[in-house]
Design an enzyme around this catalytic site. Structure first.
Site, PDB file in Angstrom:
ATOM      1  N   GLY A   1      57.542  46.790   1.930  1.00  0.00           N
ATOM      2  CA  GLY A   1      57.005  46.026   3.039  1.00  0.00           C
ATOM      3  C   GLY A   1      56.132  44.890   2.549  1.00  0.00           C
ATOM      4  O   GLY A   1      55.645  44.904   1.409  1.00  0.00           O
ATOM      5  N   CYS A   2      55.938  43.902   3.400  1.00  0.00           N
ATOM      6  CA  CYS A   2      55.180  42.723   2.989  1.00  0.00           C
ATOM      7  C   CYS A   2      53.729  43.091   2.686  1.00  0.00           C
ATOM      8  O   CYS A   2      53.195  42.747   1.627  1.00  0.00           O
ATOM      9  CB  CYS A   2      55.271  41.640   4.054  1.00  0.00           C
ATOM     10  SG  CYS A   2      54.870  42.178   5.729  1.00  0.00           S
ATOM     11  N   PHE A   3      53.076  43.791   3.610  1.00  0.00           N
ATOM     12  CA  PHE A   3      51.687  44.184   3.369  1.00  0.00           C
ATOM     13  C   PHE A   3      51.587  45.101   2.151  1.00  0.00           C
ATOM     14  O   PHE A   3      50.670  44.991   1.339  1.00  0.00           O
ATOM     15  CB  PHE A   3      51.117  44.921   4.585  1.00  0.00           C
ATOM     16  CG  PHE A   3      50.810  44.042   5.754  1.00  0.00           C
ATOM     17  CD1 PHE A   3      49.855  43.033   5.652  1.00  0.00           C
ATOM     18  CD2 PHE A   3      51.451  44.206   6.976  1.00  0.00           C
ATOM     19  CE1 PHE A   3      49.546  42.224   6.747  1.00  0.00           C
ATOM     20  CE2 PHE A   3      51.146  43.411   8.062  1.00  0.00           C
ATOM     21  CZ  PHE A   3      50.195  42.407   7.955  1.00  0.00           C
ATOM     22  N   SER A   4      52.550  46.026   2.055  1.00  0.00           N
ATOM     23  CA  SER A   4      52.521  46.992   0.957  1.00  0.00           C
ATOM     24  C   SER A   4      52.577  46.275  -0.383  1.00  0.00           C
ATOM     25  O   SER A   4      51.896  46.662  -1.341  1.00  0.00           O
ATOM     26  CB  SER A   4      53.711  47.945   1.085  1.00  0.00           C
ATOM     27  OG  SER A   4      53.857  48.398   2.403  1.00  0.00           O
ATOM     28  N   THR A   5      53.406  45.236  -0.473  1.00  0.00           N
ATOM     29  CA  THR A   5      53.532  44.514  -1.736  1.00  0.00           C
ATOM     30  C   THR A   5      52.199  43.916  -2.148  1.00  0.00           C
ATOM     31  O   THR A   5      51.746  44.069  -3.291  1.00  0.00           O
ATOM     32  CB  THR A   5      54.600  43.404  -1.591  1.00  0.00           C
ATOM     33  OG1 THR A   5      55.856  44.025  -1.312  1.00  0.00           O
ATOM     34  CG2 THR A   5      54.692  42.559  -2.841  1.00  0.00           C
TER      35      THR A   5
END
Lengths: 350, 350, 350, 350
Positions: free
Chosen positions: A153-157
């Site tokens: 996910g974008c936030f996770s990255t």
């Protein structure tokens, strides 16, 4: 020659993630996009809804037809919502294609956790187990040679690239981690919603999904692996009145007092040789615009003797390193190519 | 190998035009930037003021030293303000370098006209005469083989690509032309000014320099050439609360009533084979974002039977086709390379 | 005491025009809003969809019920789309209420013209004839004592206040008028649409409805009255990446050469005593932000000896002078109150 | 009648804080601004630099002259930078005027702490001791009857209104508090700076002054008073690409597990009768735009059973509740007027 290139299909080509895959793959030296796919707009030119592609992509959108896609392509990118990817991936895998999925469907190893955070039945465990979690700079070794990648996910990255080395080294207390995340509006996709209506978002700053965001368990799963024990975190998301960019401002208690320079050094060693993570020297913190349109993740630190905490700033372009760019980076790793192929964009500034 | 590449120097590397030249030239297959030059910041790393360049450009800024530049480079781009370019260009030319100037100093063939609009003494007539006006799609033949290019103004590029074919064909009355231009704020440069102060510009739309903008005579000079007689126009500029992008909305009386499709056809024939001008079919008008970060100029039309007028919409990215991109396109033409080299970016959308 | 105040109902309270009426009427000394009405959200608190009204308006939305509204209110504002107002106004008028309609349904005196531009059947001619066109500074005398006001369009207001004095005085050639209009996105309303989706509009500038905008005949109707003969114009609309504000940049040929100071003088005399039109001295042009949140229309000029043309810049806040504010100004005029009551806001700057 | 009104002078009228004071005081029923003061622009009309004030304020700017100001006004607002206020306040106080200072000069009771965070010598302790810290909803009783008010910082106001009741009640652990603050760019003032240059900030999100922001000790001073023991916090500031608005996202460990509804109840009781704090029900979090242009502070909560933490969201308009509005609220309290006088604006939405 195109014949010698890897042929790629993009499912979900009329969303922002799909169209960004197309933008980036247009200049990839070893890949050619042979099929752009959209269930909703099949038969119409992709440039109709995206006039920036006029005269660049003149092809029509294909429908979702596994046999057709198999005949046209070797690898398929699924830029589809969660719940949809789990329906499509098994068939493409069964047809012998490499699959890179950008949804959340195959990221969480536990079906129960998926069910709790996504409020949806999980994918079959066999495919979940088969999927490699493609956080390129951390799990690149597993990506190499895999045929099924679950793209983070974008936030996770942004959060994980900012946290992994410190947690792995045992320098911070995993129980103390608080991630305050901010995202541009393109992360919400192209679907119409009052929360992405211009007059509601412009000159506005808002928080959403407090303590409920579905990237929380994904972050915790990786941090738990790094820490060697279960980790839970506080994770908050906000919407910024801009199109692209994510910043995670991360707070944690240090296990013993170190200074910023030591963190810089730790991170530079951890990410040595990885071109897309740029660790800032002490006193410098990255802003989102300095990675705009690029695959970089820029990271900076500030330790505080008064509180014993460290603050970590991590920024990415949510559509590139947070989605399409990292997916291509994973393709490069999977194919054993240089991971920067097709991604050597200088950020667009200003 | 770098050794076989053309070596380029960029003067004014700490302005937006200069740093955009660097961004674009980073991925040019036949050019390598060997010297980034700034009189004000010589000796410091370019990435210090522009952190998006961190780890991409690790070199220090050079000062302005003709011999040094000559030893390091074959071509020099002058991304310097008017008044400065006229001091620098002669020495670089005398040293045998190719010079591409992005300022207004060598665009106007008449010193008197320059003096009137720029409120500044003109450059020496010999150099003015030597400079080729690099509106690539119109004067590409003259650019080929030249060693001194005067790159067009950003507004002029959008206005002229939108007007030239119709004026040349005699389809519109040149005396009736009104150009209503709108620009993103990066066109005002990086110099501090209340007119570019965030809180003054954000959520604001303003007009400026009415009937006084220095691109007016540049536009008139080219239109006069096209019309075969002196042309004067009304030209108005506005500031849009966005960073990049120019739109010219152009009004003119038709000489006889034609419909939009005829204009589409005329323009497509005129720009045939030129990749960077995209002429829209009837009923479609371009928006600035669809050329963001790219070298495209997109053009659309609307004729009106009620008034007999035509409205022409022309959009560019002011820093690319309006400055750095067209400068590189001119370098490509001058070197007899494919004009698209290093410029095949898909626009960044959204 | 509220008992002595005029009681107002607002139909369409969940749109931007309706909610702006509520904002402004909250501080009107002689009016109290007794009913906020929405067919789609009847029964729910208005503050639910508009949290800025929390603890300011705690009432529930009413449905559209003429008898109920009549029992609660003396005047009704219709902030409803065209096609809807024509269904509602006759009943409210028949019930003896004063009606101020903000839609386009009663602005055009000719049903044929309405049909052509709105692609919709016109309202009954009797009601159309009864409606007074409420361009406050021009037709204020007719508004006084009327019971049915058709409030002008947002673009029309800016364009007409900028043009009327010059056309009336015969100083410009009506056939030469070109109006290049730019609007913030709130003018498109709160309805979901890709054209108002944040990521599509932010950092973008676009033109729309070329030669087809429905405010064109409204502008022409008033200009024809001023000129004493039929006038047709070229009118173009653009979307600016901001929420509020309209600028009209207006071009016209002068009938004889006058300078800016003469126009300033003409307009100051024409608008003498009218507090909401501010005419700028020569050399100053208004920007939209300087009228933000207020009922002002600011106007500036630039004449050009070279072309013989005049450029007129006119700005308003589209939701205030372009909609809710002018509607309240018309109520004030109609009631023979000071026209500034409840509207003496200083613009919000920055 | 003006004669019976309190006469106010505003020093620093050409900054954003000063001009906002003027905007708000224009509609205050008991106050009239009799002198607008600027050392840098004395003698010129205030409307010259701020055209939104055209025809609203036609007066010239005064210079800083204590006798002149004393002859014209009863109360003086110092909208001046820190370091300047400490020079001006003593003379105005000595002249018998009421003084409301918006700078940081008199907020910190300890000169040593001031010196450390402001890198500047502190004001004389006598005046520091005399100043009442005007956090209206917390220290209103002390403000009443005072003649010297130190108005809180913008970030401090949002953070403290969000934290005070919970700390005072002992519901959260003060040592665990982390404040992640985001501000619109107007907070940086009107002074030219690359950090407020449009093209650098637009489409960008950045952190600044990590662990060094001068509002930190101000927040800690009040929290220490509430907790009854020294409190230190982590406080981070970010710049949002918008003009107005502050959000503080505040994290703390609960001392025992309570749910959101209990916090809502606690805060509603604490702020009972105070019109400008609006506490949101469970499941709703405020966005900055819903307080735009108004004096409200809106607060929402989210407790998390998993981590035992609470997240508190607090929003204000930085120029109103964070500066000019609260200064006027303090004047109202000081004069024993209704604290809402002149401040009953409905937020501007959208």
């Amino acid at each position: 020659m195109n014949n010698s290139k890897l042929r790629a299909a993009v499912v979900g080509s009329t969303g922002y993630g799909g169209v960004e895959l197309i933008r980036l793959l247009q200049s990839h030296p070893h890949v050619t996009v042979t099929s752009v796919i959209s269930s909703s707009s099949a038969g119409s030119p992709i440039a109709e809804g995206f006039p920036h592609l006029r005269e660049i992509r003149t092809d029509l959108l294909d429908g979702i037809d596994v046999e057709l896609v198999r005949s046209k392509a070797d690898v398929v990118f699924l830029a589809t919502p969660h719940g949809v990817s789990m329906k499509l991936a098994p068939d493409f895998l069964a047809a012998g294609m490499k699959v890179i999925d950008l949804s959340g469907d195959f990221r969480l190893k536990s079906g129960d956790v998926y069910r709790e955070w996504y409020k949806h039945e999980p994918a079959a465990q066999a495919e979940v187990d088969r999927a490699v979690y493609g956080l390129s700079e951390v799990y690149g070794a597993q990506v190499y040679g895999a045929d099924f990648i679950s793209n983070p996910g974008c936030f996770s990255t942004a959060a994980l690239l900012g946290l992994y080395p410190a947690v792995k080294a045992g320098w911070i207390n995993p129980d103390s981690i608080i991630i305050d995340a901010k995202s541009g509006v393109s992360g919400a996709g192209r679907g119409l919603n009052l929360s992405a209506h211009f007059s509601e978002i412009n000159e506005n700053f808002k928080a959403y999904k407090l303590n409920k965001h579905q990237h929380t368990p994904e972050i915790e799963q990786v941090l738990s692996e790094a820490a060697g024990r279960p980790v839970i975190t506080t994770f908050t998301t906000h919407l910024v009145p801009m199109t692209r960019g994510i910043m995670c401002t991360i707070y944690a208690a240090q296990n013993e007092n170190r200074d910023t320079a030591q963190f810089v050094d730790l991170y530079r060693r951890f990410y040595e040789g990885r071109r897309f993570v740029r660790v800032h020297p002490a006193g410098h913190w990255p802003a989102t615009k300095q990675v705009y349109g690029s695959n970089y993740c820029d990271i900076g630190f500030s330790t505080d003797d008064r509180t014993g905490r460290i603050t970590i700033i991590s920024v990415i372009d949510n559509l590139v390193k947070g989605a399409a760019g990292q997916a291509i980076q994973n393709l490069n790793l999977l194919m054993n190519w240089d991971e920067t192929l097709g991604l050597q964009f200088t950020p667009v500034y200003p």
